[in-house]
Design a protein around this motif. Structure first.
Motif, PDB file in Angstrom:
ATOM      1  N   GLY A  19       0.793  -1.228   0.000  1.00  0.00           N
ATOM      2  CA  GLY A  19       0.000   0.000   0.000  1.00  0.00           C
ATOM      3  C   GLY A  19       0.819   1.268   0.000  1.00  0.00           C
ATOM      4  O   GLY A  19       0.274   2.369   0.118  1.00  0.00           O
ATOM      5  N   ALA A  20       2.157   1.151  -0.137  1.00  0.00           N
ATOM      6  CA  ALA A  20       3.018   2.330  -0.182  1.00  0.00           C
ATOM      7  C   ALA A  20       3.096   2.928  -1.570  1.00  0.00           C
ATOM      8  O   ALA A  20       3.669   4.009  -1.754  1.00  0.00           O
ATOM      9  N   ALA A  21       2.538   2.245  -2.566  1.00  0.00           N
ATOM     10  CA  ALA A  21       2.468   2.746  -3.941  1.00  0.00           C
ATOM     11  C   ALA A  21       1.246   2.114  -4.593  1.00  0.00           C
ATOM     12  O   ALA A  21       0.655   1.164  -4.062  1.00  0.00           O
ATOM     13  N   ARG A  22       0.867   2.640  -5.755  1.00  0.00           N
ATOM     14  CA  ARG A  22      -0.297   2.114  -6.452  1.00  0.00           C
ATOM     15  C   ARG A  22       0.052   1.548  -7.826  1.00  0.00           C
ATOM     16  O   ARG A  22      -0.782   0.858  -8.425  1.00  0.00           O
ATOM     17  N   ALA A  23       1.225   1.872  -8.339  1.00  0.00           N
ATOM     18  CA  ALA A  23       1.577   1.428  -9.690  1.00  0.00           C
ATOM     19  C   ALA A  23       3.064   1.143  -9.779  1.00  0.00           C
ATOM     20  O   ALA A  23       3.879   1.773  -9.093  1.00  0.00           O
TER      21      ALA A  23
END
Length: 356
Positions: free
Chosen positions: A103-107
């Motif tokens: 959940g620290a990035a989306r892509a």
């Protein structure tokens, strides 16, 4: 460099593993930040000793949208899939995927090994509810616009339901990327007549017809229709799609090189070429693969964009722009609803996806 905590609208950029090296990735990041004012924050992953000076040179070390995440290992094109996933956990590619999982990035944007990226993305992020296999979906130019090719190599041994899911995924992507509200979907085969094709094609054809208005299916398409204004989404298995994609890429390069050679073959042609320079430049920009950035791996719980191993800074710049758009326009719930509806139409009895 800023912390990633509390900011999930972030792109994880794998800076290692590409043919042109990490310097090209940093240059792409610089271009993307200048080209796309609303670009989501980016975490660039790789060897700090290598990336630090490059970020300094590009004046990105203190940029508010850029974070450096050190990784000690690199996945190469020669690595075996499961060996790399098990033994290179501190590689830039796997850490980028982990950031999305946590959940620290989306892509994720990567130029690395396609097989490992697809396998690791699928294992770590998992597919959306009801989807059995993810699919690569590049955007390709055609007469009067563009079309989505799906699948371009993620799942070479596809089943009929995989292709049905590809049609739904491709339709949603066409709405987002191409701005087409009711994209026309075609099934790639060797003839448009009923029954023309193998069992996979014929079964998929019947399934797509059974979906009704869930997918705007216009029927089978042949190879010579691909680059004309017949459909907006072309559905195929990953084996066929990968051949199509690489054939288009090589043909576009051949065409550009041959045109240049012909224009330089005589003084008269050189003069004509100078007079038509604007038209030739427009054509070159229209057909060059770099313009279309990366191919998204659709169907996962998180965005993974695969750029070509030899992608230059302009291709990567566009891939970063696409990743940012994916984060802003999240169609997950609508995709899952359509997949669920399709599965209920074609499979009235519940199916355990883990057994497929």
């Amino acid at each position: 460099m800023e912390s990633t905590q509390g900011d999930t609208r972030r792109i994880a950029l794998d800076a290692m593993g590409g043919d042109l090296g990490s310097a090209e990735v940093v240059s792409a990041l610089r271009l993307a930040l200048d080209e796309f004012p609303d670009l989501c924050p980016v975490t660039i992953l790789g060897d700090e000793a290598e990336l630090g000076p490059l970020l300094d040179q590009a004046k990105l070390s203190a940029h508010p949208k850029v974070t450096l995440h050190h990784t000690a290992e690199v996945i190469t094109m020669g690595d075996e899939v499961m060996t790399a996933i098990k033994r290179k956990r501190d590689s830039s590619m796997l850490k980028a995927i982990e950031l999305v999982k946590e959940g620290a990035a989306r892509a994720v944007v990567s130029t690395g090994n396609t097989k490992i990226l697809v396998s690791a993305g699928t294992l770590k992020l998992r597919t959306l509810a009801g989807i059995e296999r993810p699919a690569l979906a590049p955007v390709i130019p055609r007469e009067g616009g563009h079309f989505i090719l799906i699948d371009a190599g993620a799942n070479p041994e596809a089943k009929s339901m995989h292709l049905v899911h590809n049609a739904i995924l491709g339709s949603h992507y066409a709405r987002m990327e191409l701005g087409i509200e009711k994209p026309r979907v075609g099934l790639l085969t060797i003839g448009t007549e009923e029954g023309k094709g193998n069992s996979l094609i014929n079964d998929t054809h019947e399934h797509l017809k059974a979906l009704g208005d869930l997918v705007h299916y216009v029927g089978p398409v042949e190879g010579f229709q691909v680059f004309f204004d017949h459909v907006d989404v072309i559905v195929c298995d990953g084996f066929t799609g990968n051949i199509c994609l690489k054939s288009w890429e090589s043909l576009s390069k051949f065409f550009r090189n041959e045109l240049k050679a012909q224009m330089l073959s005589s003084p008269l042609r050189r003069l004509g070429g100078m007079m038509a320079r604007g038209a030739f430049t427009g054509l070159r920009h229209r057909i060059q693969p770099e313009r279309y950035g990366g191919a998204p791996l659709l169907g996962l719980r998180g965005t993974v964009l695969k750029a070509h191993g030899s992608a230059n800074r302009y291709a990567l710049m566009n891939a970063l722009g696409d990743a940012s758009e994916f984060i802003r326009v999240d169609r997950t719930s609508r995709i899952e609803a359509d997949i669920d509806r399709a599965n209920k139409i074609l499979r009235p009895e519940p199916v355990d996806v883990s057994e497929l």
